[in-house]
Scaffold this motif. Structure first.
Motif, PDB file in Angstrom:
ATOM      1  N   THR A 153       0.809  -1.222   0.000  1.00 43.28           N
ATOM      2  CA  THR A 153       0.000   0.000   0.000  1.00 43.28           C
ATOM      3  C   THR A 153       0.838   1.266   0.000  1.00 43.28           C
ATOM      4  O   THR A 153       0.613   2.180  -0.806  1.00 43.28           O
ATOM      5  CB  THR A 153      -0.944   0.009   1.222  1.00 43.28           C
ATOM      6  OG1 THR A 153      -1.805  -1.132   1.159  1.00 43.28           O
ATOM      7  CG2 THR A 153      -1.783   1.277   1.263  1.00 43.28           C
ATOM      8  N   MET A 154       1.809   1.344   0.914  1.00 47.18           N
ATOM      9  CA  MET A 154       2.535   2.594   1.115  1.00 47.18           C
ATOM     10  C   MET A 154       3.771   2.752   0.235  1.00 47.18           C
ATOM     11  O   MET A 154       4.224   3.874   0.014  1.00 47.18           O
ATOM     12  CB  MET A 154       2.936   2.723   2.583  1.00 47.18           C
ATOM     13  CG  MET A 154       1.763   2.787   3.537  1.00 47.18           C
ATOM     14  SD  MET A 154       2.304   2.971   5.260  1.00 47.18           S
ATOM     15  CE  MET A 154       0.715   3.098   6.103  1.00 47.18           C
ATOM     16  N   TRP A 155       4.314   1.640  -0.258  1.00 48.19           N
ATOM     17  CA  TRP A 155       5.581   1.751  -0.991  1.00 48.19           C
ATOM     18  C   TRP A 155       5.454   1.464  -2.490  1.00 48.19           C
ATOM     19  O   TRP A 155       5.780   2.313  -3.318  1.00 48.19           O
ATOM     20  CB  TRP A 155       6.625   0.826  -0.375  1.00 48.19           C
ATOM     21  CG  TRP A 155       7.919   0.796  -1.134  1.00 48.19           C
ATOM     22  CD1 TRP A 155       8.734   1.867  -1.427  1.00 48.19           C
ATOM     23  CD2 TRP A 155       8.531  -0.349  -1.742  1.00 48.19           C
ATOM     24  NE1 TRP A 155       9.818   1.457  -2.166  1.00 48.19           N
ATOM     25  CE2 TRP A 155       9.726   0.105  -2.367  1.00 48.19           C
ATOM     26  CE3 TRP A 155       8.207  -1.692  -1.793  1.00 48.19           C
ATOM     27  CZ2 TRP A 155      10.577  -0.767  -3.049  1.00 48.19           C
ATOM     28  CZ3 TRP A 155       9.048  -2.562  -2.469  1.00 48.19           C
ATOM     29  CH2 TRP A 155      10.225  -2.087  -3.081  1.00 48.19           C
ATOM     30  N   SER A 156       4.938   0.295  -2.863  1.00 48.78           N
ATOM     31  CA  SER A 156       5.066  -0.129  -4.257  1.00 48.78           C
ATOM     32  C   SER A 156       3.862   0.157  -5.148  1.00 48.78           C
ATOM     33  O   SER A 156       4.010   0.276  -6.365  1.00 48.78           O
ATOM     34  CB  SER A 156       5.361  -1.634  -4.303  1.00 48.78           C
ATOM     35  OG  SER A 156       4.254  -2.376  -3.790  1.00 48.78           O
ATOM     36  N   LYS A 157       2.674   0.278  -4.574  1.00 47.85           N
ATOM     37  CA  LYS A 157       1.450   0.364  -5.382  1.00 47.85           C
ATOM     38  C   LYS A 157       1.484   1.503  -6.389  1.00 47.85           C
ATOM     39  O   LYS A 157       1.051   1.352  -7.535  1.00 47.85           O
ATOM     40  CB  LYS A 157       0.230   0.512  -4.470  1.00 47.85           C
ATOM     41  CG  LYS A 157      -1.104   0.536  -5.213  1.00 47.85           C
ATOM     42  CD  LYS A 157      -2.265   0.559  -4.243  1.00 47.85           C
ATOM     43  CE  LYS A 157      -3.593   0.556  -4.979  1.00 47.85           C
ATOM     44  NZ  LYS A 157      -4.743   0.542  -4.051  1.00 47.85           N
ATOM     45  N   ARG A 158       1.995   2.639  -5.998  1.00 47.60           N
ATOM     46  CA  ARG A 158       1.989   3.821  -6.868  1.00 47.60           C
ATOM     47  C   ARG A 158       3.257   3.939  -7.711  1.00 47.60           C
ATOM     48  O   ARG A 158       3.322   4.802  -8.586  1.00 47.60           O
ATOM     49  CB  ARG A 158       1.838   5.084  -6.011  1.00 47.60           C
ATOM     50  CG  ARG A 158       0.579   5.070  -5.157  1.00 47.60           C
ATOM     51  CD  ARG A 158       0.688   6.075  -4.016  1.00 47.60           C
ATOM     52  NE  ARG A 158      -0.381   5.896  -3.048  1.00 47.60           N
ATOM     53  CZ  ARG A 158      -1.379   6.755  -2.858  1.00 47.60           C
ATOM     54  NH1 ARG A 158      -1.434   7.859  -3.557  1.00 47.60           N
ATOM     55  NH2 ARG A 158      -2.317   6.512  -1.964  1.00 47.60           N
ATOM     56  N   ARG A 159       4.240   3.075  -7.436  1.00 53.60           N
ATOM     57  CA  ARG A 159       5.549   3.247  -8.077  1.00 53.60           C
ATOM     58  C   ARG A 159       5.923   2.165  -9.079  1.00 53.60           C
ATOM     59  O   ARG A 159       6.524   2.458 -10.108  1.00 53.60           O
ATOM     60  CB  ARG A 159       6.646   3.308  -7.000  1.00 53.60           C
ATOM     61  CG  ARG A 159       6.542   4.495  -6.064  1.00 53.60           C
ATOM     62  CD  ARG A 159       7.631   4.415  -4.997  1.00 53.60           C
ATOM     63  NE  ARG A 159       7.626   5.569  -4.109  1.00 53.60           N
ATOM     64  CZ  ARG A 159       6.886   5.658  -3.011  1.00 53.60           C
ATOM     65  NH1 ARG A 159       6.100   4.645  -2.671  1.00 53.60           N
ATOM     66  NH2 ARG A 159       6.924   6.745  -2.263  1.00 53.60           N
ATOM     67  N   TYR A 160       5.613   0.903  -8.757  1.00 52.34           N
ATOM     68  CA  TYR A 160       6.154  -0.204  -9.533  1.00 52.34           C
ATOM     69  C   TYR A 160       5.067  -1.182  -9.946  1.00 52.34           C
ATOM     70  O   TYR A 160       4.146  -1.472  -9.177  1.00 52.34           O
ATOM     71  CB  TYR A 160       7.209  -0.967  -8.713  1.00 52.34           C
ATOM     72  CG  TYR A 160       8.238  -0.073  -8.063  1.00 52.34           C
ATOM     73  CD1 TYR A 160       9.193   0.598  -8.828  1.00 52.34           C
ATOM     74  CD2 TYR A 160       8.247   0.110  -6.676  1.00 52.34           C
ATOM     75  CE1 TYR A 160      10.133   1.415  -8.223  1.00 52.34           C
ATOM     76  CE2 TYR A 160       9.183   0.931  -6.070  1.00 52.34           C
ATOM     77  CZ  TYR A 160      10.127   1.582  -6.847  1.00 52.34           C
ATOM     78  OH  TYR A 160      11.047   2.402  -6.250  1.00 52.34           O
ATOM     79  N   THR A 161       5.187  -1.741 -11.151  1.00 48.95           N
ATOM     80  CA  THR A 161       4.237  -2.759 -11.594  1.00 48.95           C
ATOM     81  C   THR A 161       4.397  -4.046 -10.780  1.00 48.95           C
ATOM     82  O   THR A 161       3.490  -4.876 -10.751  1.00 48.95           O
ATOM     83  CB  THR A 161       4.432  -3.082 -13.082  1.00 48.95           C
ATOM     84  OG1 THR A 161       5.787  -3.488 -13.314  1.00 48.95           O
ATOM     85  CG2 THR A 161       4.119  -1.865 -13.940  1.00 48.95           C
ATOM     86  N   LEU A 162       5.533  -4.192 -10.125  1.00 43.13           N
ATOM     87  CA  LEU A 162       5.733  -5.359  -9.256  1.00 43.13           C
ATOM     88  C   LEU A 162       4.888  -5.275  -7.991  1.00 43.13           C
ATOM     89  O   LEU A 162       4.954  -6.178  -7.147  1.00 43.13           O
ATOM     90  CB  LEU A 162       7.219  -5.483  -8.875  1.00 43.13           C
ATOM     91  CG  LEU A 162       8.141  -6.044  -9.967  1.00 43.13           C
ATOM     92  CD1 LEU A 162       9.586  -6.000  -9.494  1.00 43.13           C
ATOM     93  CD2 LEU A 162       7.751  -7.474 -10.315  1.00 43.13           C
ATOM     94  N   ASN A 163       4.097  -4.222  -7.842  1.00 44.34           N
ATOM     95  CA  ASN A 163       3.224  -4.123  -6.667  1.00 44.34           C
ATOM     96  C   ASN A 163       2.306  -5.343  -6.565  1.00 44.34           C
ATOM     97  O   ASN A 163       1.966  -5.777  -5.465  1.00 44.34           O
ATOM     98  CB  ASN A 163       2.399  -2.831  -6.700  1.00 44.34           C
ATOM     99  CG  ASN A 163       1.456  -2.740  -7.893  1.00 44.34           C
ATOM    100  OD1 ASN A 163       0.819  -3.690  -8.306  1.00 44.34           O
ATOM    101  ND2 ASN A 163       1.362  -1.555  -8.453  1.00 44.34           N
ATOM    102  N   THR A 164       1.924  -5.910  -7.714  1.00 45.36           N
ATOM    103  CA  THR A 164       1.053  -7.085  -7.713  1.00 45.36           C
ATOM    104  C   THR A 164       1.752  -8.285  -7.095  1.00 45.36           C
ATOM    105  O   THR A 164       1.157  -9.030  -6.308  1.00 45.36           O
ATOM    106  CB  THR A 164       0.619  -7.423  -9.153  1.00 45.36           C
ATOM    107  OG1 THR A 164       0.047  -6.264  -9.751  1.00 45.36           O
ATOM    108  CG2 THR A 164      -0.419  -8.535  -9.148  1.00 45.36           C
TER     109      THR A 164
END
Length: 313
Positions: A153-164
């Motif tokens: 939520t706080m780190w990867s969701k808005r930055r990287y496609t690897l958030n999934t």
């Protein structure tokens, strides 16, 4: 000209109706805040993990019902807390996306401060309940919570496609919590079930990202189809689903019926994914993929429970 006389009884009835509407609205807001369908979907693997631990330790469910109660309620509270904090943090995104505009954090029906403390209180209470089971269950729950709230939520969701990929870890933890509350997770069954959830979440989430492409793009969320396009997303979905194919073979201890059911599901799921490579109506195909993926996971875990039930066979 007639006059309508308003009695105290009418006022009381109006007040009762208003109270009921307020209560219904609050319940509706709470369901939206805690993402009730997601919460239920995550509780099923916890239950399955515990159920299978009972089966493979040759124990009885009744003998461990107190531990089960602590496990299911504790893990559900931890997950509910994480989902509430996700809503608290993502209010700016939810304001832009049509599918999330009715959440109480957006409408203001529940203040952000209240949402934050609901999330933290539920998380802490859930961990405290799990602490009465095993340390292993607590560790898995904390890993899932930290991964979802902080890393996703706080780190990867808005930055990287690897958030999934990162977010998938928190979902994969669920059967380990259930199993770990009763016995050490050193058995191949809970590990493979966790792996199934981990891999499944990629094509499942990609299907949603295709469905809501315009909304994710408007909210500037780094989902794979938004950043790299539809075709590469479709290809990755095929690859991930293909990775599910051999996994039922590692669950042969659940019986032939389960292996056959899971294998047929995988083949059908893969066939639908491959058809997307040639589909001209990507949105309709994504809708079908989403529906199949939701039912896929539920069938897998319900089947695992049924084939290990005392009355089966």
């Amino acid at each position: 000209m007639s006059r309508q006389i308003v009695t105290s009884s009418d006022i009381d009835k109006a007040g009762i109706a208003s109270d009921r509407e307020s209560q219904a609205s609050f319940v509706s807001d709470l369901k939206a805040l805690l993402k009730l369908p997601v919460l239920i979907a995550n509780a099923v693997p916890v239950f399955a993990g515990f159920w299978l631990a009972v089966y493979f330790t040759e124990s009885t469910f009744a003998a461990h019902f107190d531990t089960f109660s602590l496990t299911i309620f504790g893990s559900t509270l931890v997950m509910a807390g994480a989902l509430a904090i996700n809503n608290w943090y993502d209010v700016d995104i939810d304001t832009v996306m049509d599918r999330t505009k009715s959440r109480p954090t957006v409408t203001g029906n529940i203040s952000l401060r209240t949402v934050f403390w609901i999330g933290m209180s539920a998380s802490i209470l859930g961990i405290m309940m799990l602490a009465f089971t095993t340390l292993e269950a607590v560790i898995y729950a904390l890993i899932g919570w930290f991964t979802y709230v902080v890393l996703y939520t706080m780190w990867s969701k808005r930055r990287y496609t690897l958030n999934t990929v990162i977010g998938s870890i928190s979902g994969a933890i669920t059967p380990l919590i259930g199993w770990g509350a009763l016995d050490s997770v050193s058995h191949i069954v809970p590990i493979v079930l966790a792996l199934i959830i981990f891999i499944w979440q990629m094509p499942h989430t990609f299907a949603i990202a295709i469905q809501k492409y315009d909304e994710y793009k408007a909210a500037n969320v780094a989902m794979l189809p938004v950043v790299h396009g539809m075709e590469i997303t479709k290809r990755q979905m095929v690859v991930y689903i293909a990775c599910l194919l051999p996994l039922p073979l590692y669950l042969s201890s659940l019986g032939t019926a389960f292996v056959v059911i899971a294998t047929l599901l995988n083949v059908g799921y893969l066939g639908l994914a491959i058809s997307g490579l040639f589909s001209t109506d990507t949105r309709k195909w994504a809708d079908n993929m989403f529906m199949v993926s939701v039912n896929y996971l539920m069938i897998i875990f319900v089947a695992a429970i049924i084939v290990t039930a005392p009355w089966f066979g």
